[in-house]
Design a protein around this motif. Structure first.
Motif, PDB file in Angstrom:
ATOM      1  N   HIS A  20       0.851  -1.213  -0.080  1.00  0.00           N
ATOM      2  CA  HIS A  20       0.040   0.052   0.089  1.00  0.00           C
ATOM      3  C   HIS A  20       0.913   1.095  -0.109  1.00  0.00           C
ATOM      4  O   HIS A  20       1.502   1.379   0.933  1.00  0.00           O
ATOM      5  CB  HIS A  20      -0.736   0.128   1.095  1.00  0.00           C
ATOM      6  CG  HIS A  20      -1.800   0.905   1.461  1.00  0.00           C
ATOM      7  ND1 HIS A  20      -2.492   1.211   2.526  1.00  0.00           N
ATOM      8  CD2 HIS A  20      -2.358   1.986   0.335  1.00  0.00           C
ATOM      9  CE1 HIS A  20      -3.552   2.419   2.249  1.00  0.00           C
ATOM     10  NE2 HIS A  20      -3.232   2.600   0.953  1.00  0.00           N
ATOM     11  N   HIS A  28      -2.595   6.689  -4.239  1.00  0.00           N
ATOM     12  CA  HIS A  28      -2.383   5.489  -3.508  1.00  0.00           C
ATOM     13  C   HIS A  28      -2.451   4.472  -4.549  1.00  0.00           C
ATOM     14  O   HIS A  28      -3.086   4.492  -5.601  1.00  0.00           O
ATOM     15  CB  HIS A  28      -3.395   5.033  -2.415  1.00  0.00           C
ATOM     16  CG  HIS A  28      -3.225   6.411  -1.432  1.00  0.00           C
ATOM     17  ND1 HIS A  28      -3.506   5.969  -0.019  1.00  0.00           N
ATOM     18  CD2 HIS A  28      -2.600   7.477  -1.124  1.00  0.00           C
ATOM     19  CE1 HIS A  28      -3.359   6.908   0.622  1.00  0.00           C
ATOM     20  NE2 HIS A  28      -2.646   7.688   0.064  1.00  0.00           N
ATOM     21  N   CYS A 173      -9.474   5.095  -1.559  1.00  0.00           N
ATOM     22  CA  CYS A 173      -8.555   3.961  -1.603  1.00  0.00           C
ATOM     23  C   CYS A 173      -9.132   2.826  -0.693  1.00  0.00           C
ATOM     24  O   CYS A 173      -9.264   3.081   0.308  1.00  0.00           O
ATOM     25  CB  CYS A 173      -7.245   4.526  -1.247  1.00  0.00           C
ATOM     26  SG  CYS A 173      -5.985   3.205  -0.925  1.00  0.00           S
ATOM     27  N   LEU A 175      -7.554   0.299   0.035  1.00  0.00           N
ATOM     28  CA  LEU A 175      -6.554  -0.143   1.080  1.00  0.00           C
ATOM     29  C   LEU A 175      -6.566   0.530   2.037  1.00  0.00           C
ATOM     30  O   LEU A 175      -6.469   0.061   3.284  1.00  0.00           O
ATOM     31  CB  LEU A 175      -4.940  -0.271   0.466  1.00  0.00           C
ATOM     32  CG  LEU A 175      -5.063  -1.217  -0.825  1.00  0.00           C
ATOM     33  CD1 LEU A 175      -3.584  -0.984  -1.477  1.00  0.00           C
ATOM     34  CD2 LEU A 175      -5.255  -2.686  -0.478  1.00  0.00           C
ATOM     35  N   CYS A 176      -6.869   1.830   2.026  1.00  0.00           N
ATOM     36  CA  CYS A 176      -7.022   2.701   3.222  1.00  0.00           C
ATOM     37  C   CYS A 176      -8.147   2.304   4.184  1.00  0.00           C
ATOM     38  O   CYS A 176      -8.316   2.278   5.416  1.00  0.00           O
ATOM     39  CB  CYS A 176      -7.202   4.328   2.689  1.00  0.00           C
ATOM     40  SG  CYS A 176      -5.771   4.986   2.350  1.00  0.00           S
TER      41      CYS A 176
HETATM   42 ZN    ZN Z   1      -4.616   4.308   0.428  1.00  0.00          ZN
END
Ligand code: ZN
Length: 195
Positions: A20, A28, A173, A175-176
């Protein structure tokens, strides 16, 4: 070499990281590519460009032109593999230029070579610079095409790796949202180590 063998080399030198990341653009991504980490080893740079060069070898180029800084080593090694001249363009007041007494003959066939094609912007700027100097671009080459092959040119293109690297706005994002910590690559020497 197969694409898997090339990927293995990139992973071995941490030139391709999965995780990430916060890119220099602020976006990102789940992958980060830093070709300098493979190119820091001249024998590896040579090995990769000996693979890339012949993919463009039938186009009749006399000269390779690469944008500084990222493209210089790739351009040099591809030119070596094909027995051609290696020139580079560089930015002067934001504009891509051919300096240092570099000269192209009228109609000289040229390969434009890069480390990474992302949007194709610097490749196109380099190609325009070559054409302005009288050269004729006959092919485009890169170690990595991270547009997933979507960036197209009106001449043949070759890349050792074609990756579809996704990027997201920080607000959007996934992944965030998963709560995975993001790292900013290249901010410290030797960083980051993949999680
Ligand atoms: Zn992210």
């Amino acid at each position: 070499m197969t694409e898997d063998e090339i990927l293995k080399i990139f992973r071995e030198y941490s030139a391709l990281l999965e995780g990430h990341f916060i890119l220099s653009s602020g976006l990102h991504s789940d992958r980060y590519i830093q070709c300098a980490l493979v190119l820091q080893h001249p024998r590896v740079a040579e090995q990769l460009c000996v693979e890339l060069g012949p993919k463009l070898g039938e186009l009749g180029a006399k000269t390779v032109v690469a944008p500084a800084l990222g493209g210089v080593i790739v351009g040099h090694e591809v030119a070596r593999a094909l027995g051609l001249r290696a020139l580079f363009t560089e930015r002067q007041n934001g504009e891509m230029t051919l300096r240092r007494g570099f000269h192209l003959e009228q109609g000289e066939p040229v390969l434009v070579v890069e480390d990474v094609i992302t949007t194709g912007k610097s490749t196109r700027e380099t190609a325009n610079c070559v054409e302005d100097a009288g050269g004729k671009v006959v092919g485009i080459g890169a170690l990595v095409d991270r547009s997933g092959g979507k960036v197209a040119f009106d001449v043949p293109k070759a890349a050792l790796l074609t990756l579809d690297v996704k990027t997201w706005d920080p607000d959007n994002c996934p992944l965030c949202r998963e709560g995975k910590p993001a790292v900013k690559p290249g901010s410290r020497p030797g960083q980051p180590k993949p999680a």
